[in-house]
Design an enzyme around this catalytic site. Sequence first.
Site, PDB file in Angstrom:
ATOM      1  N   TYR A 145       0.881  -1.192  -0.034  1.00 15.30           N
ATOM      2  CA  TYR A 145      -0.104  -0.154   0.027  1.00 15.30           C
ATOM      3  C   TYR A 145       0.747   1.232  -0.015  1.00 15.30           C
ATOM      4  CZ  TYR A 145      -3.479   3.506   1.855  1.00 15.30           C
ATOM      5  OH  TYR A 145      -4.155   4.318   1.749  1.00 15.30           O
ATOM      6  N   ASP A 240       9.151   2.843   0.191  1.00 17.16           N
ATOM      7  CA  ASP A 240       7.898   3.600   0.800  1.00 17.16           C
ATOM      8  C   ASP A 240       8.234   3.053   2.274  1.00 17.16           C
ATOM      9  OD1 ASP A 240       5.971   4.640   2.026  1.00 17.16           O
ATOM     10  OD2 ASP A 240       4.443   3.728   0.420  1.00 17.16           O
ATOM     11  N   LYS A 268       3.841   8.970   9.152  1.00  8.28           N
ATOM     12  CA  LYS A 268       3.671   8.221  10.503  1.00  8.28           C
ATOM     13  C   LYS A 268       4.944   8.582  11.573  1.00  8.28           C
ATOM     14  CE  LYS A 268       0.641   4.917   8.245  1.00  8.28           C
ATOM     15  NZ  LYS A 268       0.580   4.207   7.160  1.00  8.28           N
TER      16      LYS A 268
HETATM   17  C1  LIG Z   1       0.018   4.500   5.822  1.00  9.09           C
HETATM   18  C2  LIG Z   1       0.814   4.551   4.459  1.00  9.09           C
HETATM   19  C3  LIG Z   1       0.763   5.182   3.545  1.00  9.09           C
HETATM   20  C4  LIG Z   1      -0.170   6.454   3.298  1.00  9.09           C
HETATM   21  O1  LIG Z   1       0.053   7.492   4.320  1.00  9.09           O
HETATM   22  P1  LIG Z   1      -1.157   8.451   4.533  1.00  9.09           P
HETATM   23  O2  LIG Z   1      -0.445   9.444   5.631  1.00  9.09           O
HETATM   24  O3  LIG Z   1      -2.205   7.465   5.422  1.00  9.09           O
HETATM   25  O4  LIG Z   1      -1.471   9.112   3.523  1.00  9.09           O
HETATM   26  C5  LIG Z   1       1.561   5.058   2.334  1.00  9.09           C
HETATM   27  N1  LIG Z   1       2.637   4.049   2.343  1.00  9.09           N
HETATM   28  C6  LIG Z   1       2.626   3.225   3.617  1.00  9.09           C
HETATM   29  C7  LIG Z   1       3.624   2.254   3.334  1.00  9.09           C
HETATM   30  C8  LIG Z   1       1.817   3.320   4.574  1.00  9.09           C
HETATM   31  O5  LIG Z   1       1.675   2.450   5.516  1.00  9.09           O
END
Ligand SMILES: *Cc1c(COP(=O)(O)O)cnc(C)c1O
Length: 433
Positions: A145, A240, A268
């Site tokens: 994701y 990511d 995060k």
């Molecule tokens: C949470 C997450 C996102 C998106 O971040 P948001 O602040 O919710 O837009 C993107 N990549 C990864 C791996 C994530 O866990």
Amino acid sequence: MSAGPLSKAWMARAERVTPGGVSSPVRAFRAVGGTPLVVRSGAGAEFEDVDGRRYTDFVCSWGPLILGHAHSEVREAISNAVARGTSFGAPCEPEIELAEWIVAAYPGLDRVRFVSSGTEATMSAIRLARGATGRDKIVKFSGCYHGHADHLLVAAGSGLATFGRPSSAGVPDAFTSETLVLPLDDEQRFIELLRREGDRIAAVIIEPVPANNGLLLQRHEFLATLRRETERAGVILIFDEVISGFRLAKGGAAGILGITPDLATFGKVIGGGLPVGAFGGRRDLMRHLAPEGAVYQAGTLSGNAVAMTAGLTTLRILERNDGWARLETTGRALEALLAPVLASAPFPARLVRLGSLFWMSLQQGEPPRTAEMIDPAAAARYGRLFHSLLADGVALAPSAYEVGFLSLAHEPAHLVGLRDALSRALARPAAHA
Ligand SMILES: *Cc1c(COP(=O)(O)O)cnc(C)c1O
């Protein structure tokens, strides 16, 4: 036991004015059934709902709260920042200090740009990769994701796996036609794709520690192959690290793996509980970004003083307290407590863990390394465990596909509480299905 009367009343009000009563879909409990708890406050590793019930929190706002809720030093730093003004639309000191901290901490990263969410970070990193290479195609992996930008909403993990949709409505095929999806854990498919289409691929994006569709720990050789082959093909490798960055180690997953991506994305943890995202990489790539280069990217509240202060304070506390080593110790203690309980469960169950991330694999055999390997029957087992634990005052994520998070506020007693609640849940007849 289900949500208390006040949570139910608040959720009824919420559903009248917001879609599904929530601001982000997984919060709605659709995957496990029942009514979400409406939360009033949090302190350390615990939160309290509007009915005055207390829970140990293993969700931690889905990752950001690495110090737990309402850490006194972060709170004080935020209050002081607020008193000086929240946002200036101009460079500010904590923004520059946070950038310096990240550049010093993360392997191979010379420049960083702040945004306000992980979604913006990945979206902007992809645009930058396309602008820098002059190529259009991107590669992502099934089960990873990367936020909800249109072109990344393909085979994208938990929220979508939960709803059993391959993609989202409202995304034109044309928007995802340049996105190629591969399974994780398969070097051969990757090598073949790059040999065939490498000169049209701008970037490969991956969660180096995929944590949005269960915890799909990858073999080092697979990730090393991505690095080797992208380099050979002039394709930009994007890690990511929105979950893994500054959670697993000071240098993120890249530091642990000894594999340096061309670009990395963060979110995060770097916001310390406030909305922050960032992306960064080598200077020769980042110079393509406006105002230095032709790739446009901007944000009204990007780098605002309050969010930057929250992030900077959080990271400094982690560093000062040997936070990453302590989180590993906590994770190891949790594993030691849960392993025997899961081993004697009435169905196959084992703990998958890396540092302060954990996930229960409720299926036969080795823990899965690809999204396709996850047994859908595991989700039904999880729903029953989830509700039993919640009734015992232990909050895990309301989806079988989401990982658990530990913070520096989790004490041995919290871990024992989870172990005991899990033992009770597994002993209940309903859990034997
Ligand atoms: C949470 C997450 C996102 C998106 O971040 P948001 O602040 O919710 O837009 C993107 N990549 C990864 C791996 C994530 O866990």
